[in-house]
Design a protein around this motif. Structure first.
Motif, PDB file in Angstrom:
ATOM      1  N   LEU A  43       0.850  -1.188   0.000  1.00 44.68           N
ATOM      2  CA  LEU A  43       0.000   0.000   0.000  1.00 44.68           C
ATOM      3  C   LEU A  43       0.887   1.239   0.000  1.00 44.68           C
ATOM      4  N   VAL A  44       0.709   2.095  -1.011  1.00 44.77           N
ATOM      5  CA  VAL A  44       1.545   3.287  -1.191  1.00 44.77           C
ATOM      6  C   VAL A  44       0.645   4.512  -1.244  1.00 44.77           C
ATOM      7  N   GLY A  45       0.889   5.480  -0.360  1.00 44.39           N
ATOM      8  CA  GLY A  45       0.076   6.679  -0.338  1.00 44.39           C
ATOM      9  C   GLY A  45       0.915   7.940  -0.346  1.00 44.39           C
ATOM     10  N   HIS A  46       0.406   8.967  -1.033  1.00 40.68           N
ATOM     11  CA  HIS A  46       1.101  10.242  -1.149  1.00 40.68           C
ATOM     12  C   HIS A  46       0.214  11.352  -0.608  1.00 40.68           C
ATOM     13  N   SER A  47       0.763  12.216   0.235  1.00 41.24           N
ATOM     14  CA  SER A  47       0.085  13.395   0.746  1.00 41.24           C
ATOM     15  C   SER A  47      -1.188  12.992   1.498  1.00 41.24           C
ATOM     16  N   PHE A  48      -2.356  13.563   1.159  1.00 44.71           N
ATOM     17  CA  PHE A  48      -3.584  13.171   1.842  1.00 44.71           C
ATOM     18  C   PHE A  48      -3.844  11.681   1.669  1.00 44.71           C
ATOM     19  N   ALA A  50      -1.649   9.452   1.769  1.00 43.57           N
ATOM     20  CA  ALA A  50      -0.843   8.759   2.771  1.00 43.57           C
ATOM     21  C   ALA A  50      -1.541   8.729   4.127  1.00 43.57           C
ATOM     22  N   ILE A  51      -2.294   9.793   4.443  1.00 45.42           N
ATOM     23  CA  ILE A  51      -3.083   9.774   5.681  1.00 45.42           C
ATOM     24  C   ILE A  51      -4.144   8.681   5.601  1.00 45.42           C
ATOM     25  N   LEU A  52      -4.808   8.566   4.447  1.00 44.91           N
ATOM     26  CA  LEU A  52      -5.813   7.517   4.278  1.00 44.91           C
ATOM     27  C   LEU A  52      -5.180   6.137   4.414  1.00 44.91           C
ATOM     28  N   CYS A  53      -4.018   5.960   3.810  1.00 46.37           N
ATOM     29  CA  CYS A  53      -3.341   4.666   3.881  1.00 46.37           C
ATOM     30  C   CYS A  53      -2.932   4.336   5.313  1.00 46.37           C
ATOM     31  N   LEU A  54      -2.532   5.339   6.070  1.00 46.61           N
ATOM     32  CA  LEU A  54      -2.139   5.136   7.457  1.00 46.61           C
ATOM     33  C   LEU A  54      -3.304   4.554   8.260  1.00 46.61           C
ATOM     34  N   PHE A  55      -4.469   5.166   8.136  1.00 43.05           N
ATOM     35  CA  PHE A  55      -5.633   4.673   8.868  1.00 43.05           C
ATOM     36  C   PHE A  55      -6.120   3.326   8.319  1.00 43.05           C
ATOM     37  N   ALA A  56      -6.072   3.168   7.003  1.00 48.42           N
ATOM     38  CA  ALA A  56      -6.512   1.901   6.418  1.00 48.42           C
ATOM     39  C   ALA A  56      -5.609   0.753   6.842  1.00 48.42           C
ATOM     40  N   LEU A  69       4.464   5.651   3.025  1.00 46.92           N
ATOM     41  CA  LEU A  69       3.768   6.906   3.290  1.00 46.92           C
ATOM     42  C   LEU A  69       4.673   8.066   2.866  1.00 46.92           C
ATOM     43  N   TYR A  70       4.346   8.707   1.751  1.00 47.43           N
ATOM     44  CA  TYR A  70       5.151   9.814   1.236  1.00 47.43           C
ATOM     45  C   TYR A  70       4.520  11.132   1.675  1.00 47.43           C
ATOM     46  N   GLU A  71       5.152  11.766   2.632  1.00 50.13           N
ATOM     47  CA  GLU A  71       4.787  13.079   3.143  1.00 50.13           C
ATOM     48  C   GLU A  71       3.292  13.220   3.464  1.00 50.13           C
ATOM     49  N   PRO A  72       2.767  12.393   4.363  1.00 53.72           N
ATOM     50  CA  PRO A  72       1.420  12.691   4.866  1.00 53.72           C
ATOM     51  C   PRO A  72       1.438  14.035   5.578  1.00 53.72           C
ATOM     52  N   PRO A  73       0.506  14.937   5.271  1.00 49.24           N
ATOM     53  CA  PRO A  73       0.554  16.293   5.837  1.00 49.24           C
ATOM     54  C   PRO A  73       0.018  16.329   7.270  1.00 49.24           C
ATOM     55  N   SER A 171       3.656  21.819   6.930  1.00 55.27           N
ATOM     56  CA  SER A 171       2.634  20.810   6.637  1.00 55.27           C
ATOM     57  C   SER A 171       3.144  19.395   6.879  1.00 55.27           C
ATOM     58  N   TYR A 172       4.478  19.233   6.800  1.00 53.81           N
ATOM     59  CA  TYR A 172       5.038  17.888   6.868  1.00 53.81           C
ATOM     60  C   TYR A 172       5.926  17.696   8.097  1.00 53.81           C
ATOM     61  N   THR A 173       5.616  18.428   9.141  1.00 51.96           N
ATOM     62  CA  THR A 173       6.335  18.233  10.396  1.00 51.96           C
ATOM     63  C   THR A 173       5.873  16.932  11.043  1.00 51.96           C
ATOM     64  N   GLY A 174       6.739  16.388  11.872  1.00 54.85           N
ATOM     65  CA  GLY A 174       6.362  15.205  12.634  1.00 54.85           C
ATOM     66  C   GLY A 174       6.606  13.887  11.937  1.00 54.85           C
ATOM     67  N   LEU A 175       7.213  13.890  10.741  1.00 58.49           N
ATOM     68  CA  LEU A 175       7.395  12.627  10.031  1.00 58.49           C
ATOM     69  C   LEU A 175       8.500  11.772  10.639  1.00 58.49           C
ATOM     70  N   HIS A 176       9.536  12.411  11.199  1.00 57.47           N
ATOM     71  CA  HIS A 176      10.548  11.625  11.915  1.00 57.47           C
ATOM     72  C   HIS A 176       9.909  10.915  13.110  1.00 57.47           C
ATOM     73  N   ASP A 177       9.070  11.641  13.836  1.00 51.21           N
ATOM     74  CA  ASP A 177       8.394  11.035  14.985  1.00 51.21           C
ATOM     75  C   ASP A 177       7.448   9.928  14.534  1.00 51.21           C
ATOM     76  N   LEU A 178       6.766  10.133  13.415  1.00 47.99           N
ATOM     77  CA  LEU A 178       5.865   9.108  12.902  1.00 47.99           C
ATOM     78  C   LEU A 178       6.619   7.813  12.633  1.00 47.99           C
ATOM     79  N   ALA A 179       7.753   7.914  11.941  1.00 49.68           N
ATOM     80  CA  ALA A 179       8.539   6.717  11.638  1.00 49.68           C
ATOM     81  C   ALA A 179       9.003   6.029  12.917  1.00 49.68           C
TER      82      ALA A 179
END
Length: 223
Positions: A43-48, A50-56, A69-73, A171-179
């Motif tokens: 599953l590959v998601g970009h931007s918004f 990627a947010i959908l893919c995260l929850f799915a 997940l490429y740069e979920p905002p 818009s793309y802060t927090g991605l290090h923490d997400l990983a």
């Protein structure tokens, strides 16, 4: 090397809109397409998307092999309501080109990138179609963020979080923490900012191939 399934999200392209809109409906759409794509899938998601893919992914379990997940905002939760109202007003007045420019700035798409996109009539028509529903999608993201720790903990599959090596937009802060919070997550850089899949396609797909290996893949786009 891959079998790719993509789709027009609700209210975009050839997909009709529903009677009501919510991020829950969007997540259900992702899960439905996964079911129709002979799971397990990547599953590959970009931007918004990627947010959908995260929850799915938190619900799909073994139906997903790997997640990208490429740069979920994640910073969308801080977008000012007045800015969203102004964006919607442009759309309501039919000022779609101006709305694209306003959205692009918030998405960290540079002026040079925007001019290149505009030079492709097909691409620009796709952006004009997508910007019509951009405000409601950002509102939906605001309501869903921040992502609950229980959601993150439910994603056990190997997960690659991608961030542009020139990206510094809030818009793309927090991605290090997400990983770091994902049980099997890691962060990797791709060229540029938010559109490496367009402007550095060879490098971008090389990163995907290196992570995914040779299997099926399924993508959810933002645009």
């Amino acid at each position: 090397q891959f079998e790719l399934t993509s789709y027009d999200r609700r209210g975009r392209g050839d997909s009709e809109d529903g009677d009501r809109y919510s991020i829950e409906r969007e997540i259900e759409d992702v899960l439905a397409v996964i079911e129709a794509s002979n799971p397990p899938v990547h599953l590959v998601g970009h931007s918004f998307g990627a947010i959908l893919c995260l929850f799915a992914a938190a619900r799909a379990g073994s139906k997903i092999d790997k997640l990208v997940l490429y740069e979920p905002p994640l910073g969308a939760q801080h977008v000012h309501v007045g800015w969203l109202d102004a964006l919607q007003e442009m759309v309501d007045r039919g000022e779609l080109d101006a709305a694209i420019s306003q959205f692009a700035a918030a998405a960290s798409i540079t002026d040079d990138e925007l001019r290149t996109l505009e030079s492709s009539p097909g691409t620009w028509a796709h952006l004009r179609d997508g910007v019509r529903v951009a405000a409601r999608e950002i509102r939906a993201a605001k309501a869903a963020l921040p992502v609950d720790e229980r959601v993150l903990g439910a994603i056990s599959v190997p997960t690659l979080v991608l961030l542009g090596d020139e990206q510094d937009h809030p818009s793309y802060t927090g991605l290090h923490d997400l990983a770091a919070q994902l049980p099997s997550g890691r962060l990797e850089r791709v060229p540029g900012r938010h559109l490496a899949l367009v402007f550095a396609a060879q490098d971008f797909t090389g990163v995907l191939r290196g992570f995914l290996g040779f299997n099926q893949t399924f993508a959810v786009r933002d645009d």
